[in-house]
Design a protein around this motif. Structure first.
Motif, short mmCIF file in Angstrom:
data_model
loop_
_atom_site.label_atom_id
_atom_site.label_comp_id
_atom_site.label_asym_id
_atom_site.label_seq_id
_atom_site.Cartn_x
_atom_site.Cartn_y
_atom_site.Cartn_z
N GLY A 22 0.80 -1.34 0.00
CA GLY A 22 -0.19 0.05 0.14
C GLY A 22 0.85 1.33 0.05
O GLY A 22 1.95 1.31 -0.03
N ASP A 23 0.48 2.32 0.34
CA ASP A 23 1.02 3.71 0.03
C ASP A 23 1.67 3.70 1.35
O ASP A 23 1.23 3.50 2.54
CB ASP A 23 -0.08 4.77 0.28
CG ASP A 23 -0.75 4.92 -1.44
OD1 ASP A 23 -0.24 4.38 -2.27
OD2 ASP A 23 -1.76 5.40 -1.40
N ARG A 48 -6.73 -0.85 6.11
CA ARG A 48 -8.05 -0.95 5.36
C ARG A 48 -7.84 0.26 4.48
O ARG A 48 -8.74 -0.05 3.47
CB ARG A 48 -9.09 -1.00 6.16
CG ARG A 48 -9.20 -2.56 7.09
CD ARG A 48 -10.50 -2.64 7.71
NE ARG A 48 -10.80 -1.87 8.90
CZ ARG A 48 -10.13 -2.30 10.39
NH1 ARG A 48 -9.60 -3.28 10.32
NH2 ARG A 48 -10.32 -1.62 11.31
N ARG A 49 -7.47 1.28 4.74
CA ARG A 49 -7.51 2.40 3.81
C ARG A 49 -6.41 2.60 2.99
O ARG A 49 -6.08 3.39 2.09
CB ARG A 49 -7.81 3.80 4.32
CG ARG A 49 -9.18 3.77 5.20
CD ARG A 49 -9.27 4.95 6.43
NE ARG A 49 -10.57 5.18 6.43
CZ ARG A 49 -11.24 4.11 7.56
NH1 ARG A 49 -10.58 3.19 7.86
NH2 ARG A 49 -12.23 4.37 7.91
N GLY A 50 -5.88 1.46 2.54
CA GLY A 50 -4.81 1.30 1.53
C GLY A 50 -3.24 1.59 1.97
O GLY A 50 -2.54 1.91 0.96
N PHE A 51 -2.97 1.60 3.31
CA PHE A 51 -1.83 2.41 3.55
C PHE A 51 -0.99 1.19 3.94
O PHE A 51 -1.24 0.10 4.69
CB PHE A 51 -1.53 3.37 4.72
CG PHE A 51 -2.40 4.60 4.35
CD1 PHE A 51 -1.47 5.62 3.53
CD2 PHE A 51 -3.71 5.11 4.78
CE1 PHE A 51 -2.02 6.61 3.19
CE2 PHE A 51 -3.97 6.22 4.48
CZ PHE A 51 -3.18 7.18 3.79
N HIS A 52 0.29 1.28 3.78
CA HIS A 52 1.52 0.33 4.51
C HIS A 52 2.13 1.10 5.83
O HIS A 52 2.70 2.27 5.46
CB HIS A 52 2.55 -0.21 3.43
CG HIS A 52 3.60 -0.98 3.85
ND1 HIS A 52 4.90 -1.21 3.21
CD2 HIS A 52 3.94 -1.59 5.03
CE1 HIS A 52 5.66 -1.84 4.06
NE2 HIS A 52 4.88 -2.20 5.12
N ALA A 108 7.44 8.94 2.05
CA ALA A 108 6.17 8.32 2.63
C ALA A 108 5.13 9.47 3.09
O ALA A 108 5.61 10.72 3.20
CB ALA A 108 6.71 7.82 4.04
N HIS A 109 3.92 9.25 3.59
CA HIS A 109 3.08 9.85 4.05
C HIS A 109 3.47 9.90 5.64
O HIS A 109 4.04 8.94 6.25
CB HIS A 109 1.73 9.31 4.05
CG HIS A 109 1.23 9.44 2.55
ND1 HIS A 109 0.77 10.74 1.93
CD2 HIS A 109 1.27 8.47 1.65
CE1 HIS A 109 0.62 10.21 0.58
NE2 HIS A 109 0.58 8.79 0.66
N VAL A 110 3.39 11.01 6.39
CA VAL A 110 3.91 10.89 7.86
C VAL A 110 2.97 11.47 8.55
O VAL A 110 2.42 12.60 8.41
CB VAL A 110 5.27 11.83 7.98
CG1 VAL A 110 5.92 11.87 9.26
CG2 VAL A 110 6.32 11.44 7.03
N PHE A 111 2.56 10.87 9.70
CA PHE A 111 1.49 11.18 10.76
C PHE A 111 2.36 11.13 12.12
O PHE A 111 2.76 10.02 12.34
CB PHE A 111 0.31 10.13 10.64
CG PHE A 111 -0.72 10.57 11.72
CD1 PHE A 111 -0.46 10.41 12.95
CD2 PHE A 111 -2.08 10.57 11.30
CE1 PHE A 111 -1.52 10.65 13.93
CE2 PHE A 111 -3.09 10.84 11.96
CZ PHE A 111 -2.74 10.87 13.40
#
Length: 300
Positions: A22-23, A48-52, A108-111
């Motif tokens: 996933g993303d 579940r929303r498509g993220f790794h 990467a997306h970062v949270f």
């Protein structure tokens, strides 16, 4: 299974929480907190929303390298001291980049949550080409450079309550301490029970980690000075999340971030405190997905 990245002599522990293919999404937890405090349910919503999803321990927390002890005083005092810190805030962002390297992610997306949100902001400034999107949750703004400017966003009564916590160093005491912390950080009137923290504590125990007891390590983390640029340099699409009943950080912190980052979207959540409760997992995961796909819509 614990994996390790390396930033020079610093070893950074991280876990793959699922969603391979996933993303890429990197989770950054807060002050003195191990990666085990990311709720499995929240990670599952993201997968579940498509993220790794990958989460790591910052240096001086969890299973990552703890720096040699040195006089550091209290975490609040570390904000105000002028003494040379153990490491820089740039070092903390480079640790995150090292985890991405170890996973094999160029970007990467970062949270980031709490102090993790602060690190995430600075990563987007220092490593702009590596951050696809930025989400901060219950964080102070990076532009609040001095201790006094940070403290204006902090509720001192809550800090004092946290500083007074004492529990025995036993399995029962570790669970009681985690519960005390969660209840202090929850929104006023919100019910928090052992079931909300039991998994966190069990994971820490299984990995030989004792959370929230090393005040010197927390002081070294919070005392790390930032020498980089301002929030105005962030180019990544940015979402700022904050609970309206956060007992630790005032909503002014989130407003300051959103005002400083070009194009940032601010979402405040009624009834939410500093603790990431089950009630927001789905909504937050949906918000991160919307940001990742170029939409700022937030829905449950």
């Amino acid at each position: 299974m614990t994996h390790y990245a390396h930033n020079g002599r610093i070893r950074i522990a991280f876990d793959d929480l699922g969603g391979r293919g996933g993303d890429p999404l990197l989770l950054v937890m807060g002050l003195g907190t191990s990666r085990f405090w990311w709720p499995d349910g929240f990670a599952g919503e993201l997968v579940r929303r498509g993220f790794h999803v990958v989460a790591y321990d910052q240096r001086d927390a969890g299973q990552s390298t703890h720096l040699p002890d040195r006089p550091a005083g209290s975490p609040v005092g570390a904000l105000l001291r002028r003494a040379a810190p153990a490491y820089s805030a740039e070092d903390l962002t480079d640790d995150a980049a090292a985890v991405m390297d170890a996973v094999g992610w160029d970007r990467a997306h970062v949270f980031g949550h709490s102090m993790g949100g602060l690190v995430a902001q600075r990563m987007a400034i220092r490593h702009p080409h590596r951050v696809l999107t930025l989400t901060t949750s219950s964080a102070v703004p990076s532009d609040a450079a001095s201790g006094l400017s940070v403290l204006r966003h902090v509720r001192p009564v809550t800090v004092a309550r946290l500083a007074r916590l004492r529990q025995p160093r036993t399995p029962e005491g570790d669970l009681a301490l985690a519960l005390d912390i969660a209840r202090i950080l929850a929104a006023p009137g919100q019910s928090v029970g052992e079931h909300d923290v039991r998994d966190f504590v069990a994971k820490e125990t299984a990995h030989g980690v004792v959370g929230f007891r090393d005040q010197q390590a927390q002081s070294r983390q919070i005392g790390a000075r930032w020498h980089g640029g301002p929030l105005a340099r962030i180019a990544a699409p940015t979402l700022v999340l904050h609970g309206e009943q956060d007992p630790l950080l005032r909503v002014t912190a989130a407003r300051a971030i959103a005002a400083a980052v070009p194009g940032a979207r601010l979402t405040t959540v009624p009834g939410l405190g500093h603790f990431l409760t089950r009630a927001v997992w789905a909504a937050y995961a949906t918000a991160v997905r919307a940001l990742a796909t170029g939409s700022h819509r937030v829905s449950g």
